[in-house]
Scaffold this motif. Structure first.
Motif, PDB file in Angstrom:
ATOM      1  N   LEU A   3      55.764 -18.015 -10.791  1.00  0.00           N
ATOM      2  CA  LEU A   3      55.386 -17.260  -9.454  1.00  0.00           C
ATOM      3  C   LEU A   3      54.510 -17.820  -8.760  1.00  0.00           C
ATOM      4  O   LEU A   3      53.732 -18.357  -7.797  1.00  0.00           O
ATOM      5  CB  LEU A   3      55.601 -16.437  -9.352  1.00  0.00           C
ATOM      6  CG  LEU A   3      56.794 -15.222  -8.711  1.00  0.00           C
ATOM      7  CD1 LEU A   3      56.706 -13.574  -9.999  1.00  0.00           C
ATOM      8  CD2 LEU A   3      57.489 -15.726  -8.774  1.00  0.00           C
ATOM      9  N   VAL A   4      53.039 -18.329 -10.160  1.00  0.00           N
ATOM     10  CA  VAL A   4      51.629 -18.667  -9.732  1.00  0.00           C
ATOM     11  C   VAL A   4      52.226 -20.219  -9.502  1.00  0.00           C
ATOM     12  O   VAL A   4      51.106 -20.280  -7.986  1.00  0.00           O
ATOM     13  CB  VAL A   4      50.575 -17.896 -10.487  1.00  0.00           C
ATOM     14  CG1 VAL A   4      49.690 -18.986 -10.055  1.00  0.00           C
ATOM     15  CG2 VAL A   4      50.302 -16.226 -10.246  1.00  0.00           C
ATOM     16  N   LYS A   5      51.896 -20.874 -10.306  1.00  0.00           N
ATOM     17  CA  LYS A   5      52.796 -22.314 -10.204  1.00  0.00           C
ATOM     18  C   LYS A   5      53.400 -22.543  -8.913  1.00  0.00           C
ATOM     19  O   LYS A   5      53.264 -23.173  -7.962  1.00  0.00           O
ATOM     20  CB  LYS A   5      53.788 -22.843 -10.877  1.00  0.00           C
ATOM     21  CG  LYS A   5      52.909 -23.231 -12.621  1.00  0.00           C
ATOM     22  CD  LYS A   5      53.266 -23.765 -13.067  1.00  0.00           C
ATOM     23  CE  LYS A   5      52.938 -23.376 -14.460  1.00  0.00           C
ATOM     24  NZ  LYS A   5      54.062 -23.692 -15.830  1.00  0.00           N
ATOM     25  N   ALA A   6      54.392 -21.671  -8.161  1.00  0.00           N
ATOM     26  CA  ALA A   6      54.709 -21.732  -7.064  1.00  0.00           C
ATOM     27  C   ALA A   6      53.948 -21.449  -5.781  1.00  0.00           C
ATOM     28  O   ALA A   6      54.400 -22.387  -5.100  1.00  0.00           O
ATOM     29  CB  ALA A   6      56.382 -21.231  -6.786  1.00  0.00           C
ATOM     30  N   GLY A   7      53.210 -20.420  -5.986  1.00  0.00           N
ATOM     31  CA  GLY A   7      52.457 -20.685  -4.774  1.00  0.00           C
ATOM     32  C   GLY A   7      51.657 -21.668  -4.400  1.00  0.00           C
ATOM     33  O   GLY A   7      50.735 -21.905  -3.511  1.00  0.00           O
ATOM     34  N   VAL A   8      50.473 -21.337  -5.402  1.00  0.00           N
ATOM     35  CA  VAL A   8      49.165 -22.721  -5.389  1.00  0.00           C
ATOM     36  C   VAL A   8      49.661 -24.288  -5.454  1.00  0.00           C
ATOM     37  O   VAL A   8      49.282 -25.617  -6.055  1.00  0.00           O
ATOM     38  CB  VAL A   8      48.467 -22.346  -6.726  1.00  0.00           C
ATOM     39  CG1 VAL A   8      47.522 -21.381  -6.152  1.00  0.00           C
ATOM     40  CG2 VAL A   8      48.924 -23.208  -7.683  1.00  0.00           C
ATOM     41  N   GLY A   9      50.975 -24.523  -6.400  1.00  0.00           N
ATOM     42  CA  GLY A   9      52.051 -26.033  -6.572  1.00  0.00           C
ATOM     43  C   GLY A   9      50.703 -26.510  -8.327  1.00  0.00           C
ATOM     44  O   GLY A   9      50.058 -25.777  -8.483  1.00  0.00           O
ATOM     45  N   LYS A  10      52.067 -27.265  -9.259  1.00  0.00           N
ATOM     46  CA  LYS A  10      51.817 -28.029 -10.345  1.00  0.00           C
ATOM     47  C   LYS A  10      50.652 -28.231 -10.542  1.00  0.00           C
ATOM     48  O   LYS A  10      49.960 -27.312 -11.098  1.00  0.00           O
ATOM     49  CB  LYS A  10      53.308 -28.262 -10.628  1.00  0.00           C
ATOM     50  CG  LYS A  10      53.220 -28.663 -12.117  1.00  0.00           C
ATOM     51  CD  LYS A  10      54.579 -28.711 -13.222  1.00  0.00           C
ATOM     52  CE  LYS A  10      54.234 -29.449 -14.967  1.00  0.00           C
ATOM     53  NZ  LYS A  10      53.220 -28.534 -15.138  1.00  0.00           N
ATOM     54  N   LYS A  11      50.713 -28.994 -10.025  1.00  0.00           N
ATOM     55  CA  LYS A  11      49.370 -29.761  -9.725  1.00  0.00           C
ATOM     56  C   LYS A  11      47.984 -29.024 -10.108  1.00  0.00           C
ATOM     57  O   LYS A  11      46.952 -29.240 -10.471  1.00  0.00           O
ATOM     58  CB  LYS A  11      49.120 -31.291  -8.778  1.00  0.00           C
ATOM     59  CG  LYS A  11      50.132 -32.360  -9.261  1.00  0.00           C
ATOM     60  CD  LYS A  11      50.016 -33.564  -8.792  1.00  0.00           C
ATOM     61  CE  LYS A  11      50.664 -33.959  -9.218  1.00  0.00           C
ATOM     62  NZ  LYS A  11      50.667 -35.342  -8.052  1.00  0.00           N
ATOM     63  N   LYS A  12      47.659 -28.110  -8.697  1.00  0.00           N
ATOM     64  CA  LYS A  12      46.941 -27.143  -8.263  1.00  0.00           C
ATOM     65  C   LYS A  12      46.666 -26.414  -9.260  1.00  0.00           C
ATOM     66  O   LYS A  12      45.573 -26.431 -10.401  1.00  0.00           O
ATOM     67  CB  LYS A  12      46.896 -26.383  -7.357  1.00  0.00           C
ATOM     68  CG  LYS A  12      45.267 -25.876  -6.892  1.00  0.00           C
ATOM     69  CD  LYS A  12      45.165 -25.607  -5.490  1.00  0.00           C
ATOM     70  CE  LYS A  12      43.946 -24.712  -5.325  1.00  0.00           C
ATOM     71  NZ  LYS A  12      43.862 -24.761  -3.780  1.00  0.00           N
ATOM     72  N   ILE A  16      43.766 -25.941 -12.316  1.00  0.00           N
ATOM     73  CA  ILE A  16      42.827 -24.502 -12.209  1.00  0.00           C
ATOM     74  C   ILE A  16      42.505 -24.208 -13.691  1.00  0.00           C
ATOM     75  O   ILE A  16      41.630 -23.694 -14.557  1.00  0.00           O
ATOM     76  CB  ILE A  16      43.338 -23.294 -11.990  1.00  0.00           C
ATOM     77  CG1 ILE A  16      43.299 -24.082 -10.360  1.00  0.00           C
ATOM     78  CG2 ILE A  16      43.121 -21.964 -12.217  1.00  0.00           C
ATOM     79  CD1 ILE A  16      44.253 -23.104  -9.361  1.00  0.00           C
ATOM     80  N   VAL A  17      43.572 -24.846 -15.119  1.00  0.00           N
ATOM     81  CA  VAL A  17      43.836 -24.064 -16.196  1.00  0.00           C
ATOM     82  C   VAL A  17      43.315 -24.927 -16.678  1.00  0.00           C
ATOM     83  O   VAL A  17      42.493 -24.549 -17.948  1.00  0.00           O
ATOM     84  CB  VAL A  17      45.703 -24.290 -16.505  1.00  0.00           C
ATOM     85  CG1 VAL A  17      45.673 -23.742 -18.654  1.00  0.00           C
ATOM     86  CG2 VAL A  17      46.337 -22.930 -15.847  1.00  0.00           C
ATOM     87  N   GLU A  18      42.970 -26.268 -16.437  1.00  0.00           N
ATOM     88  CA  GLU A  18      42.058 -27.443 -17.501  1.00  0.00           C
ATOM     89  C   GLU A  18      41.008 -26.932 -17.039  1.00  0.00           C
ATOM     90  O   GLU A  18      40.038 -26.949 -18.102  1.00  0.00           O
ATOM     91  CB  GLU A  18      42.542 -28.371 -16.982  1.00  0.00           C
ATOM     92  CG  GLU A  18      41.927 -29.534 -17.294  1.00  0.00           C
ATOM     93  CD  GLU A  18      41.861 -31.018 -16.785  1.00  0.00           C
ATOM     94  OE1 GLU A  18      41.301 -32.395 -17.027  1.00  0.00           O
ATOM     95  OE2 GLU A  18      42.316 -31.593 -16.206  1.00  0.00           O
ATOM     96  N   THR A  19      40.470 -26.808 -16.080  1.00  0.00           N
ATOM     97  CA  THR A  19      39.264 -26.187 -15.758  1.00  0.00           C
ATOM     98  C   THR A  19      38.621 -25.377 -16.852  1.00  0.00           C
ATOM     99  O   THR A  19      37.297 -24.700 -17.282  1.00  0.00           O
ATOM    100  CB  THR A  19      38.781 -25.948 -14.499  1.00  0.00           C
ATOM    101  OG1 THR A  19      39.532 -26.689 -13.631  1.00  0.00           O
ATOM    102  CG2 THR A  19      36.988 -25.298 -12.976  1.00  0.00           C
ATOM    103  N   ARG A  20      39.719 -23.962 -16.261  1.00  0.00           N
ATOM    104  CA  ARG A  20      38.667 -23.060 -17.120  1.00  0.00           C
ATOM    105  C   ARG A  20      39.148 -23.063 -18.612  1.00  0.00           C
ATOM    106  O   ARG A  20      37.767 -22.374 -18.869  1.00  0.00           O
ATOM    107  CB  ARG A  20      39.960 -22.072 -17.082  1.00  0.00           C
ATOM    108  CG  ARG A  20      39.936 -20.992 -15.935  1.00  0.00           C
ATOM    109  CD  ARG A  20      39.982 -19.721 -15.209  1.00  0.00           C
ATOM    110  NE  ARG A  20      39.727 -19.209 -14.213  1.00  0.00           N
ATOM    111  CZ  ARG A  20      41.181 -18.760 -13.068  1.00  0.00           C
ATOM    112  NH1 ARG A  20      41.683 -18.055 -13.664  1.00  0.00           N
ATOM    113  NH2 ARG A  20      40.581 -18.029 -12.195  1.00  0.00           N
TER     114      ARG A  20
END
Length: 93
Positions: A3-12, A16-20
């Protein structure tokens, strides 16, 4: 997850995951570094290996380190040499 991926888009989401993850790694490196050094005893290992090197091998390790600054050193030597020569030419005999 999905659901989160669908809400913000896979690339974004991936950014976010990479940054964290990278932030977490940076925080942990400070603690990990001393542990790894102690566990692997890298300082002693390097000392033993370097003492076992011939002069040529040791120079081969150091040369690339100083090679970067070689032109700077040559330039500084030239300027110092010119300055010393000029000052000597002004000195009375």
């Amino acid at each position: 997850g999905a659901l989160v991926k669908a809400g913000v888009g896979k690339k974004k989401f991936d950014r976010i995951v990479e940054t964290r993850v990278m932030q977490g790694l940076k925080e942990e490196v400070g603690r990990l570094h001393p542990y790894v050094d102690k566990t692997l005893d890298l300082e002693k290992e390097m000392e033993v290996k370097m003492r076992g090197m011939s002069s040529e091998q040791f120079e081969g390790v150091l040369h690339p380190i100083f090679e970067e600054d070689e032109l700077t050193l040559i330039g500084c030597g030239a300027v110092l040499g010119l300055t010393a020569g000029f000052l000597q030419s002004l000195a009375p005999y």
